[in-house]
Design a protein around this motif. Structure first.
Motif, PDB file in Angstrom:
ATOM      1  N   ALA A 147       0.816  -1.216   0.000  1.00 58.83           N
ATOM      2  CA  ALA A 147       0.000   0.000   0.000  1.00 58.83           C
ATOM      3  C   ALA A 147       0.851   1.268   0.000  1.00 58.83           C
ATOM      4  O   ALA A 147       0.306   2.378  -0.002  1.00 58.83           O
ATOM      5  N   GLY A 148       2.166   1.117   0.006  1.00 57.44           N
ATOM      6  CA  GLY A 148       3.049   2.275   0.027  1.00 57.44           C
ATOM      7  C   GLY A 148       3.084   2.990   1.358  1.00 57.44           C
ATOM      8  O   GLY A 148       3.398   4.182   1.427  1.00 57.44           O
ATOM      9  N   ILE A 149       2.778   2.264   2.434  1.00 58.46           N
ATOM     10  CA  ILE A 149       2.759   2.843   3.777  1.00 58.46           C
ATOM     11  C   ILE A 149       4.031   2.418   4.515  1.00 58.46           C
ATOM     12  O   ILE A 149       4.336   1.227   4.615  1.00 58.46           O
ATOM     13  N   ALA A 150       4.768   3.381   5.008  1.00 59.37           N
ATOM     14  CA  ALA A 150       6.012   3.101   5.715  1.00 59.37           C
ATOM     15  C   ALA A 150       5.723   2.617   7.134  1.00 59.37           C
ATOM     16  O   ALA A 150       4.738   3.015   7.758  1.00 59.37           O
ATOM     17  N   LEU A 151       6.606   1.774   7.638  1.00 59.12           N
ATOM     18  CA  LEU A 151       6.496   1.233   8.991  1.00 59.12           C
ATOM     19  C   LEU A 151       7.372   2.020   9.953  1.00 59.12           C
ATOM     20  O   LEU A 151       8.547   2.287   9.668  1.00 59.12           O
ATOM     21  N   VAL A 152       6.811   2.356  11.095  1.00 56.21           N
ATOM     22  CA  VAL A 152       7.567   2.862  12.236  1.00 56.21           C
ATOM     23  C   VAL A 152       7.418   1.812  13.327  1.00 56.21           C
ATOM     24  O   VAL A 152       6.302   1.383  13.632  1.00 56.21           O
ATOM     25  N   TYR A 153       8.546   1.381  13.898  1.00 61.08           N
ATOM     26  CA  TYR A 153       8.449   0.330  14.916  1.00 61.08           C
ATOM     27  C   TYR A 153       9.624   0.441  15.876  1.00 61.08           C
ATOM     28  O   TYR A 153      10.461   1.330  15.756  1.00 61.08           O
ATOM     29  N   GLY A 154       9.693  -0.494  16.812  1.00 61.17           N
ATOM     30  CA  GLY A 154      10.651  -0.393  17.902  1.00 61.17           C
ATOM     31  C   GLY A 154      12.086  -0.713  17.589  1.00 61.17           C
ATOM     32  O   GLY A 154      12.937  -0.648  18.479  1.00 61.17           O
ATOM     33  N   GLY A 155      12.408  -1.082  16.351  1.00 60.12           N
ATOM     34  CA  GLY A 155      13.798  -1.188  15.929  1.00 60.12           C
ATOM     35  C   GLY A 155      14.459  -2.539  16.092  1.00 60.12           C
ATOM     36  O   GLY A 155      15.575  -2.740  15.625  1.00 60.12           O
ATOM     37  N   GLY A 156      13.792  -3.497  16.763  1.00 52.97           N
ATOM     38  CA  GLY A 156      14.430  -4.775  17.032  1.00 52.97           C
ATOM     39  C   GLY A 156      14.337  -5.762  15.882  1.00 52.97           C
ATOM     40  O   GLY A 156      13.519  -5.626  14.974  1.00 52.97           O
ATOM     41  N   ASN A 157      15.180  -6.794  15.970  1.00 54.81           N
ATOM     42  CA  ASN A 157      15.263  -7.831  14.948  1.00 54.81           C
ATOM     43  C   ASN A 157      14.685  -9.150  15.461  1.00 54.81           C
ATOM     44  O   ASN A 157      14.933 -10.201  14.874  1.00 54.81           O
ATOM     45  N   VAL A 158      13.947  -9.103  16.555  1.00 54.16           N
ATOM     46  CA  VAL A 158      13.493 -10.329  17.206  1.00 54.16           C
ATOM     47  C   VAL A 158      11.968 -10.370  17.263  1.00 54.16           C
ATOM     48  O   VAL A 158      11.292  -9.344  17.207  1.00 54.16           O
ATOM     49  N   GLY A 159      11.434 -11.587  17.350  1.00 56.22           N
ATOM     50  CA  GLY A 159      10.015 -11.786  17.553  1.00 56.22           C
ATOM     51  C   GLY A 159       9.157 -11.211  16.450  1.00 56.22           C
ATOM     52  O   GLY A 159       9.564 -11.098  15.296  1.00 56.22           O
ATOM     53  N   VAL A 213       7.590  -8.352  11.233  1.00 55.99           N
ATOM     54  CA  VAL A 213       6.823  -7.363  10.467  1.00 55.99           C
ATOM     55  C   VAL A 213       7.763  -6.423   9.720  1.00 55.99           C
ATOM     56  O   VAL A 213       7.522  -6.070   8.560  1.00 55.99           O
ATOM     57  N   ALA A 214       8.872  -6.047  10.348  1.00 62.74           N
ATOM     58  CA  ALA A 214       9.822  -5.151   9.685  1.00 62.74           C
ATOM     59  C   ALA A 214      10.471  -5.831   8.485  1.00 62.74           C
ATOM     60  O   ALA A 214      10.581  -5.231   7.403  1.00 62.74           O
ATOM     61  N   ARG A 215      10.891  -7.085   8.642  1.00 63.25           N
ATOM     62  CA  ARG A 215      11.506  -7.791   7.512  1.00 63.25           C
ATOM     63  C   ARG A 215      10.514  -7.985   6.373  1.00 63.25           C
ATOM     64  O   ARG A 215      10.881  -7.909   5.194  1.00 63.25           O
ATOM     65  N   ALA A 216       9.244  -8.216   6.716  1.00 61.85           N
ATOM     66  CA  ALA A 216       8.222  -8.380   5.671  1.00 61.85           C
ATOM     67  C   ALA A 216       8.032  -7.093   4.882  1.00 61.85           C
ATOM     68  O   ALA A 216       7.866  -7.121   3.658  1.00 61.85           O
ATOM     69  N   VAL A 217       8.036  -5.951   5.561  1.00 61.72           N
ATOM     70  CA  VAL A 217       7.940  -4.671   4.862  1.00 61.72           C
ATOM     71  C   VAL A 217       9.126  -4.518   3.909  1.00 61.72           C
ATOM     72  O   VAL A 217       8.966  -4.181   2.724  1.00 61.72           O
ATOM     73  N   LEU A 218      10.322  -4.793   4.410  1.00 61.02           N
ATOM     74  CA  LEU A 218      11.523  -4.668   3.573  1.00 61.02           C
ATOM     75  C   LEU A 218      11.495  -5.638   2.399  1.00 61.02           C
ATOM     76  O   LEU A 218      11.840  -5.270   1.270  1.00 61.02           O
ATOM     77  N   ASP A 219      11.070  -6.877   2.643  1.00 61.98           N
ATOM     78  CA  ASP A 219      11.043  -7.895   1.595  1.00 61.98           C
ATOM     79  C   ASP A 219      10.114  -7.518   0.447  1.00 61.98           C
ATOM     80  O   ASP A 219      10.274  -8.010  -0.675  1.00 61.98           O
ATOM     81  N   HIS A 220       9.141  -6.657   0.733  1.00 61.33           N
ATOM     82  CA  HIS A 220       8.181  -6.256  -0.299  1.00 61.33           C
ATOM     83  C   HIS A 220       8.395  -4.810  -0.749  1.00 61.33           C
ATOM     84  O   HIS A 220       7.484  -4.172  -1.281  1.00 61.33           O
ATOM     85  N   GLY A 221       9.602  -4.320  -0.520  1.00 62.68           N
ATOM     86  CA  GLY A 221       9.990  -3.027  -1.071  1.00 62.68           C
ATOM     87  C   GLY A 221       9.547  -1.812  -0.287  1.00 62.68           C
ATOM     88  O   GLY A 221       9.588  -0.700  -0.804  1.00 62.68           O
ATOM     89  N   GLY A 222       9.134  -2.005   0.968  1.00 61.25           N
ATOM     90  CA  GLY A 222       8.663  -0.889   1.771  1.00 61.25           C
ATOM     91  C   GLY A 222       9.762  -0.210   2.569  1.00 61.25           C
ATOM     92  O   GLY A 222      10.909  -0.665   2.608  1.00 61.25           O
ATOM     93  N   HIS A 223       9.384   0.880   3.207  1.00 62.50           N
ATOM     94  CA  HIS A 223      10.316   1.692   4.011  1.00 62.50           C
ATOM     95  C   HIS A 223      10.072   1.438   5.493  1.00 62.50           C
ATOM     96  O   HIS A 223       8.924   1.386   5.935  1.00 62.50           O
ATOM     97  N   VAL A 224      11.177   1.302   6.245  1.00 58.63           N
ATOM     98  CA  VAL A 224      11.087   1.012   7.677  1.00 58.63           C
ATOM     99  C   VAL A 224      11.940   1.997   8.463  1.00 58.63           C
ATOM    100  O   VAL A 224      13.111   2.225   8.133  1.00 58.63           O
ATOM    101  N   THR A 225      11.336   2.563   9.502  1.00 56.86           N
ATOM    102  CA  THR A 225      12.060   3.364  10.482  1.00 56.86           C
ATOM    103  C   THR A 225      12.013   2.639  11.818  1.00 56.86           C
ATOM    104  O   THR A 225      10.936   2.368  12.349  1.00 56.86           O
ATOM    105  N   GLY A 226      13.183   2.307  12.346  1.00 53.47           N
ATOM    106  CA  GLY A 226      13.271   1.679  13.655  1.00 53.47           C
ATOM    107  C   GLY A 226      13.755   2.680  14.682  1.00 53.47           C
ATOM    108  O   GLY A 226      14.717   3.420  14.430  1.00 53.47           O
ATOM    109  N   ILE A 227      13.086   2.715  15.815  1.00 50.45           N
ATOM    110  CA  ILE A 227      13.450   3.653  16.878  1.00 50.45           C
ATOM    111  C   ILE A 227      13.704   2.831  18.137  1.00 50.45           C
ATOM    112  O   ILE A 227      12.791   2.164  18.644  1.00 50.45           O
TER     113      ILE A 227
END
Length: 197
Positions: A32-44, A49-63
């Motif tokens: 949908a072209g919606i960027a993800l903002v999330y807690g920044g971790g690589n676990v659980g 969800v972050a890897r799925a966004v990246l795998d489908h060409g989306g933008h991710v901001t981790g904080i």
């Protein structure tokens, strides 16, 4: 709606449907072209969800706060990682960067972040949509508690909570998109708060 903040667990939970939902949500956001903002971790679920966004060409901001960098292992592939000094700064920045909020299954941290956004909304501090993704009825006990609070007079008329509930990841983007179009600040909230509290 350009960005969605997703709150979810740093673990996977006991039901594989939670991880599948996280992957699906990430895909739907990216498509949908919606960027993800999330807690920044690589676990659980948060990493999923972050890897799925990246795998489908989306933008991710981790904080992520500095003290969690090693515990939650940052996801290095994201386009933007922001390291902050503490949890309060993290939560405020996640709020500032997001147009809507989704709470997936998670633990006490997920619950705390969700309830804070619901509280701020109730007090008229924002009108951003809040959605509970209740995969496998995960949020049913919490929704029951909210009903109990209403029945016992602690969520009072005129200061009710504003939130959406979805049961499947594919419902999230359409529901949030519709809600963003309707979202309006509640100018009457301040007067109601003084009267009711």
């Amino acid at each position: 709606m350009r960005t969605v903040c997703v709150y979810c667990g740093s673990g996977f939970g006991t039901d594989p449907v939670f991880e599948a939902a996280a992957r699906a949500l990430g895909r739907h956001l990216a498509e949908a072209g919606i960027a993800l903002v999330y807690g920044g971790g690589n676990v659980g679920l948060m990493g999923t969800v972050a890897r799925a966004v990246l795998d489908h060409g989306g933008h991710v901001t981790g904080i992520i706060p500095d003290f969690l960098k090693s515990r939650e292992r940052m996801l290095d592939d994201v386009q933007e990682t922001i390291v902050v000094p503490d949890m309060h700064t993290r939560k405020k920045l996640m709020f500032d960067r997001s147009d809507a909020f989704v709470a997936m299954p998670g633990g006490i941290g997920t619950l705390e972040e969700l309830v804070e956004q619901m509280t701020w909304s109730q007090l008229g501090q924002h009108a951003k949509p809040i959605l509970l993704l209740s995969v496998a009825d995960f949020w049913a006990p919490f929704l029951g508690l909210l009903d109990h609070m209403r029945r016992t007079g602690f969520i009072r008329e005129g200061l009710d909570l504003s939130y959406l509930v979805a049961e499947a990841p594919e419902q999230v983007v359409p529901m949030l998109t519709a809600a963003v179009g309707r979202a309006e600040p509640r100018p009457e909230a301040e007067a109601l708060i003084e009267e009711k509290f």
